[in-house]
Design an enzyme around this catalytic site. Sequence first.
Site, mmCIF file in Angstrom:
data_model
loop_
_atom_site.group_PDB
_atom_site.id
_atom_site.type_symbol
_atom_site.label_atom_id
_atom_site.label_comp_id
_atom_site.label_asym_id
_atom_site.label_seq_id
_atom_site.Cartn_x
_atom_site.Cartn_y
_atom_site.Cartn_z
ATOM 1 N N ARG A 53 46.216 33.493 35.675
ATOM 2 C CA ARG A 53 46.953 34.497 34.914
ATOM 3 C C ARG A 53 48.318 34.756 35.564
ATOM 4 O O ARG A 53 48.487 34.606 36.772
ATOM 5 C CB ARG A 53 46.175 35.808 34.853
ATOM 6 C CG ARG A 53 44.936 35.779 33.964
ATOM 7 C CD ARG A 53 44.301 37.159 33.869
ATOM 8 N NE ARG A 53 44.051 37.731 35.177
ATOM 9 C CZ ARG A 53 44.809 38.661 35.754
ATOM 10 N NH1 ARG A 53 45.886 39.123 35.145
ATOM 11 N NH2 ARG A 53 44.496 39.128 36.944
ATOM 12 N N LYS A 196 41.497 37.097 28.383
ATOM 13 C CA LYS A 196 41.763 38.418 28.951
ATOM 14 C C LYS A 196 42.643 39.270 28.043
ATOM 15 O O LYS A 196 42.607 40.503 28.134
ATOM 16 C CB LYS A 196 42.399 38.272 30.329
ATOM 17 C CG LYS A 196 41.443 37.725 31.398
ATOM 18 C CD LYS A 196 40.188 38.585 31.529
ATOM 19 C CE LYS A 196 39.325 38.112 32.699
ATOM 20 N NZ LYS A 196 38.019 38.834 32.749
ATOM 21 N N HIS A 215 34.408 45.535 33.006
ATOM 22 C CA HIS A 215 34.577 44.201 33.577
ATOM 23 C C HIS A 215 33.398 43.970 34.506
ATOM 24 O O HIS A 215 33.460 44.242 35.708
ATOM 25 C CB HIS A 215 35.902 44.136 34.336
ATOM 26 C CG HIS A 215 36.303 42.754 34.716
ATOM 27 N ND1 HIS A 215 37.090 42.473 35.812
ATOM 28 C CD2 HIS A 215 36.045 41.555 34.138
ATOM 29 C CE1 HIS A 215 37.291 41.174 35.897
ATOM 30 N NE2 HIS A 215 36.666 40.600 34.898
ATOM 31 N N SER A 233 36.523 39.280 42.744
ATOM 32 C CA SER A 233 36.301 37.897 43.163
ATOM 33 C C SER A 233 35.810 37.834 44.608
ATOM 34 O O SER A 233 36.357 38.494 45.486
ATOM 35 C CB SER A 233 37.601 37.099 43.025
ATOM 36 O OG SER A 233 37.433 35.770 43.429
ATOM 37 N N LYS A 237 29.316 38.554 42.337
ATOM 38 C CA LYS A 237 28.909 39.052 41.014
ATOM 39 C C LYS A 237 28.206 37.968 40.188
ATOM 40 O O LYS A 237 27.130 38.202 39.641
ATOM 41 C CB LYS A 237 30.141 39.579 40.271
ATOM 42 C CG LYS A 237 29.876 40.080 38.859
ATOM 43 C CD LYS A 237 31.064 40.860 38.322
ATOM 44 C CE LYS A 237 32.305 40.006 38.148
ATOM 45 N NZ LYS A 237 32.424 39.437 36.790
ATOM 46 N N THR A 238 28.821 36.797 40.105
ATOM 47 C CA THR A 238 28.235 35.718 39.310
ATOM 48 C C THR A 238 26.932 35.230 39.925
ATOM 49 O O THR A 238 25.924 35.044 39.235
ATOM 50 C CB THR A 238 29.228 34.551 39.180
ATOM 51 O OG1 THR A 238 30.419 35.024 38.552
ATOM 52 C CG2 THR A 238 28.634 33.419 38.360
ATOM 53 N N ASP A 252 30.844 38.631 32.238
ATOM 54 C CA ASP A 252 32.187 39.122 32.545
ATOM 55 C C ASP A 252 32.636 40.381 31.805
ATOM 56 O O ASP A 252 33.241 41.251 32.404
ATOM 57 C CB ASP A 252 33.200 38.006 32.261
ATOM 58 C CG ASP A 252 34.526 38.220 32.961
ATOM 59 O OD1 ASP A 252 34.524 38.661 34.125
ATOM 60 O OD2 ASP A 252 35.563 37.952 32.349
ATOM 61 N N ARG A 316 38.295 26.096 36.721
ATOM 62 C CA ARG A 316 37.442 26.868 35.805
ATOM 63 C C ARG A 316 36.763 25.966 34.780
ATOM 64 O O ARG A 316 37.243 24.881 34.458
ATOM 65 C CB ARG A 316 38.293 27.883 35.035
ATOM 66 C CG ARG A 316 38.904 28.971 35.896
ATOM 67 C CD ARG A 316 37.958 30.119 36.082
ATOM 68 N NE ARG A 316 38.533 31.222 36.845
ATOM 69 C CZ ARG A 316 37.966 32.415 36.931
ATOM 70 N NH1 ARG A 316 36.834 32.663 36.327
ATOM 71 N NH2 ARG A 316 38.539 33.361 37.656
#
Length: 525
Positions: A53, A196, A215, A233, A237-238, A252, A316
């Site tokens: 981004r 996003k 989020h 990050s 979390k994932t 997400d 990604r």
Amino acid sequence: MYDCDLSFLGLDGKKALANAKASVLTEKALSRGEGHLSDTGAIVVNTGKYTGRSPKDRFIVDDEVSHDKVAWGSINMPFDEDKFEALYKKMTAYVGTLDEVYVFNGYAGADKDYQLPIRVVNQYASQNLFVRNLFIDPEDDEEAKKIDPQFTVIAVPGFHCDPEVDGTNSEAAIIISFKKRVVLIAGSRYCGEIKKSIFSVMNYLLPQKDVLTMHCSANMDDDGRTALFFGLSGTGKTTLSANPERGLIGDDEHGWSDNGIFNFEGGCFAKCIDLEEESEPEIYRAIRFGTVVENVVLDENGKPDYSDDKYTQNTRAGYQLSYIPNAVIPSIGGHPNTIIFLTADAFGVLPPVAKLNKYQAMFHFVSGYTSKLAGTERGVTEPQTTFSTCFGEPFMPLPASRYAELLGEKIDQYHCNVYLVNTGWSGGPYGVGSRFKLKYTRAIVSAATAGKLEDVPTVHDDLFNIEIPTSCPGVPSELLMPKNTWEDKEAYDKTAKDLAAHFVDNFKKYDTMPQEIIDAGPNIK
């Protein structure tokens, strides 16, 4: 798949290929030189200069609709309405010069009571495939044709802005107009800008309907007990939400309404750097035909090298949620029993787990804390504090107090348990102590989501103003009190006070925050 009239862009007689299948979009992308096939059939593209981004190029149009609602500043930068209209005309005219254009008509939001019909116009077939993966598909072409989009994204990476004329900061721009209900994306091929942008739109629209937008990732067990995982990050979390024993609602973006939890998306956009089948089998196996992969290096046989960061660390893969074996479809869950705020505290002073009351939860939700490690960025030689409002500051157009208020109301109404879980360091800071073992963090998360920490006695931490459980199944009790794991107790006290002061200083910028939330933070007096 059908031909779509682009007269809504003022392009009479111009047609676009709409809601094409993955096979068609993959073939188009390959024939147009947009990417290459991997050995598993995924299309791999290189996004060029923009591999992530571009926050300095993101704007919101300042007009009578947005002016009194948006929290303006360095994150939500205002853009002149007249400049937007001029740029809109230039970009749509550019679309008219393209030999082929791709359109997706679909939805954001799995709960039909709060679903946003959207339209995305793409210059690139590979980006349109990504959009098809990440958002929610209509059932068939007839439904797609009937969709009346409430927001339109126009993504044309080949159009480069002229900052002096267009009012942008560079050749790239991501501009949201809530009045015109349009997002313009110019100059960047990074697919995350599309994803996003719609998230930002949902974060603006849904809180006005008393829906908390978040989020976070979400999963649920066989009995319908739902858990939410917030974290920046590197916090896990994932990894922690991708539990084969629990169904994945989404990884997400979610909303929390009076109906329960719902995913905004129909897919996942997972990081690929250092991806291994053994450690993350669901993600690894999801990278197959239909998946769009960004900036991963392929060998001569099309085999990805996920350890190669030649183009970026931010490699990604965008794939459909249905590619995950334990995905919950439709991606809807009940009201959460458990909320977990993940932080990777590289200073080693936060406990592995702490119980939070409503106001403490609101404080840590707004703070969105983790820490950067030495060596992760140029010039970072020691751990640094990182705060991101509501764990998603770049995508939150409204004042933080509105999101905090909604969280507090939901906690009160649905009586969920909230925990702060530190996946970072124990026994000292980064370089002295060691990373808290993943098996212990998994045990903490398992106990929390199963309700096994609800009645455990706690010790109050006077400095951080939190409650630390004295025991947790599967975790040595001596590890739960962080000071006990440090050899140098004085060094712990100093480091803890320094971090607590950072929390307090960061919170001063929220000048509309209720005093009860401020008082729920660390006590450094």
